[in-house]
Scaffold this motif. Sequence first.
Motif, mmCIF file in Angstrom:
data_model
loop_
_atom_site.group_PDB
_atom_site.id
_atom_site.type_symbol
_atom_site.label_atom_id
_atom_site.label_comp_id
_atom_site.label_asym_id
_atom_site.label_seq_id
_atom_site.Cartn_x
_atom_site.Cartn_y
_atom_site.Cartn_z
ATOM 1 N N VAL A 42 0.846 -1.185 0.000
ATOM 2 C CA VAL A 42 0.000 0.000 0.000
ATOM 3 C C VAL A 42 0.886 1.241 0.000
ATOM 4 N N GLY A 43 0.603 2.175 -0.924
ATOM 5 C CA GLY A 43 1.324 3.437 -0.989
ATOM 6 C C GLY A 43 0.490 4.549 -0.381
ATOM 7 N N VAL A 44 1.148 5.436 0.376
ATOM 8 C CA VAL A 44 0.460 6.528 1.060
ATOM 9 C C VAL A 44 1.053 7.862 0.617
ATOM 10 N N GLY A 45 0.182 8.855 0.367
ATOM 11 C CA GLY A 45 0.650 10.184 0.003
ATOM 12 C C GLY A 45 1.404 10.172 -1.320
ATOM 13 N N GLN A 46 2.561 10.826 -1.355
ATOM 14 C CA GLN A 46 3.349 10.888 -2.583
ATOM 15 C C GLN A 46 3.817 9.519 -3.050
ATOM 16 N N CYS A 47 3.903 8.578 -2.124
ATOM 17 C CA CYS A 47 4.388 7.241 -2.485
ATOM 18 C C CYS A 47 3.412 6.487 -3.380
ATOM 19 N N THR A 48 2.180 6.981 -3.519
ATOM 20 C CA THR A 48 1.261 6.350 -4.478
ATOM 21 C C THR A 48 1.812 6.460 -5.901
ATOM 22 N N ARG A 49 2.686 7.441 -6.133
ATOM 23 C CA ARG A 49 3.281 7.615 -7.470
ATOM 24 C C ARG A 49 4.322 6.538 -7.770
ATOM 25 N N LEU A 50 4.676 5.746 -6.756
ATOM 26 C CA LEU A 50 5.652 4.677 -6.946
ATOM 27 C C LEU A 50 4.988 3.320 -7.149
ATOM 28 N N ILE A 51 3.664 3.273 -7.058
ATOM 29 C CA ILE A 51 2.953 2.000 -7.101
ATOM 30 C C ILE A 51 3.192 1.251 -8.405
ATOM 31 N N GLU A 52 3.309 1.968 -9.523
ATOM 32 C CA GLU A 52 3.509 1.279 -10.797
ATOM 33 C C GLU A 52 4.793 0.457 -10.799
ATOM 34 N N TYR A 53 5.804 0.904 -10.062
ATOM 35 C CA TYR A 53 7.057 0.154 -9.986
ATOM 36 C C TYR A 53 6.896 -1.085 -9.109
ATOM 37 N N LEU A 54 6.082 -0.964 -8.070
ATOM 38 C CA LEU A 54 5.796 -2.120 -7.226
ATOM 39 C C LEU A 54 4.994 -3.171 -7.988
ATOM 40 N N MET A 55 4.025 -2.714 -8.786
ATOM 41 C CA MET A 55 3.165 -3.642 -9.516
ATOM 42 C C MET A 55 3.931 -4.412 -10.581
ATOM 43 N N ALA A 56 5.011 -3.829 -11.072
ATOM 44 C CA ALA A 56 5.778 -4.472 -12.141
ATOM 45 C C ALA A 56 6.638 -5.623 -11.648
ATOM 46 N N GLN A 57 6.780 -5.763 -10.332
ATOM 47 C CA GLN A 57 7.679 -6.771 -9.783
ATOM 48 C C GLN A 57 7.031 -8.154 -9.741
ATOM 49 N N ASP A 58 7.877 -9.188 -9.771
ATOM 50 C CA ASP A 58 7.389 -10.564 -9.715
ATOM 51 C C ASP A 58 6.777 -10.864 -8.348
ATOM 52 N N LYS A 59 5.960 -11.900 -8.315
ATOM 53 C CA LYS A 59 5.266 -12.263 -7.088
ATOM 54 C C LYS A 59 5.324 -13.776 -6.863
ATOM 55 N N THR A 60 5.114 -14.182 -5.613
ATOM 56 C CA THR A 60 5.057 -15.605 -5.269
ATOM 57 C C THR A 60 3.763 -15.886 -4.521
ATOM 58 N N TYR A 61 3.132 -16.998 -4.870
ATOM 59 C CA TYR A 61 1.863 -17.385 -4.265
ATOM 60 C C TYR A 61 1.908 -18.839 -3.799
ATOM 61 N N ARG A 62 1.153 -19.122 -2.752
ATOM 62 C CA ARG A 62 0.843 -20.504 -2.376
ATOM 63 C C ARG A 62 -0.656 -20.678 -2.580
ATOM 64 N N ALA A 63 -1.032 -21.679 -3.352
ATOM 65 C CA ALA A 63 -2.444 -21.884 -3.671
ATOM 66 C C ALA A 63 -2.816 -23.344 -3.492
ATOM 67 N N THR A 64 -4.073 -23.567 -3.175
ATOM 68 C CA THR A 64 -4.605 -24.929 -3.172
ATOM 69 C C THR A 64 -5.695 -25.006 -4.235
ATOM 70 N N MET A 65 -5.795 -26.171 -4.845
ATOM 71 C CA MET A 65 -6.852 -26.387 -5.835
ATOM 72 C C MET A 65 -7.476 -27.755 -5.612
ATOM 73 N N LYS A 66 -8.723 -27.839 -5.967
ATOM 74 C CA LYS A 66 -9.473 -29.088 -5.828
ATOM 75 C C LYS A 66 -9.671 -29.686 -7.209
#
Length: 294
Positions: A42-66
């Motif tokens: 979560v970005g607050v104040g001026q840091c919301t302008r940095l969110i696009e750089y955060l969104m561009a980064q890779d992510k890791t998930y743990r998921a379950t499926m049936k």
Amino acid sequence: MIDKPQGMSSHAVVQRVRRACKVRRVGHAGTLDPLATGVLLVGVGQCTRLIEYLMAQDKTYRATMKLGLVTDSQDITGQVQQQHDASAVTRQQIEDVCHQFVGQIEQIPPMFSALKKDGVPLYRLARKGVEIERQKRSISIESLVVEAVEGDEITIVVACSKGTYIRTLCHDIGLELGCGACMTSLRRTRSGAFDETMAITVDQLMAGEFEPLPALDALHGMLQVQLAEQGVSRLRDGIPPRQGDVSNAPTMDALQTVCLMHDNTLMAIAQYDPEHELDERGDYKLLKVFPQGV
């Protein structure tokens, strides 16, 4: 960074951050559905302008499926469309199929998503029984590990690029196995350089038990260029600095994105562009400027 609980929307988390920080300007870096938990940046104040750089980064998930269950939303919250016997599916078959999804693949976004058609989120159309054609997207699966197999419940750990829909991945794995599948739980354990051990709970947020992370943490790995006083002065006048206005001279590639710094303060994000047409306007193309620093 919030550890989003199950049952709460990402928008609801943002609302709580607004109240806790007493700041109106708040945004998040990548929606988690109410079913999902885990890292929500979560970005607050001026840091919301940095969110696009955060969104561009890779992510890791743990998921379950049936296995053996297909729903319209591709997760357990949807309407059941098909049921099949998956008792004959072996762990080896599951691992073999999962291996096929590692690398650069194409994925069709689900109807139950925040993507928009003519300004209307697809999930609203889906709830009305409307389905529209969606274009395939290229995504990257860095790794896909089968962590556990317990009957027809499969747990996977996925490291992937932005824009990956894990429930669609579960759905597609089920199709390849021939029995179908739907996601039953999801947790984002990492987003870029941020992992779940660094996140605070919503209760901690509302109790004020947190310390905002530095803005520079959002730009992890980006080269830092230190500005001399004359460079800061030019920047505050809206003029891109020249290479002679920096106090360090790191080796940079043309059009490389860098942080323009003064001491430990971020002044701007810019591209190194020494050969652009307006030579008198400096050697950097300014992308985002923070005149007072952040």
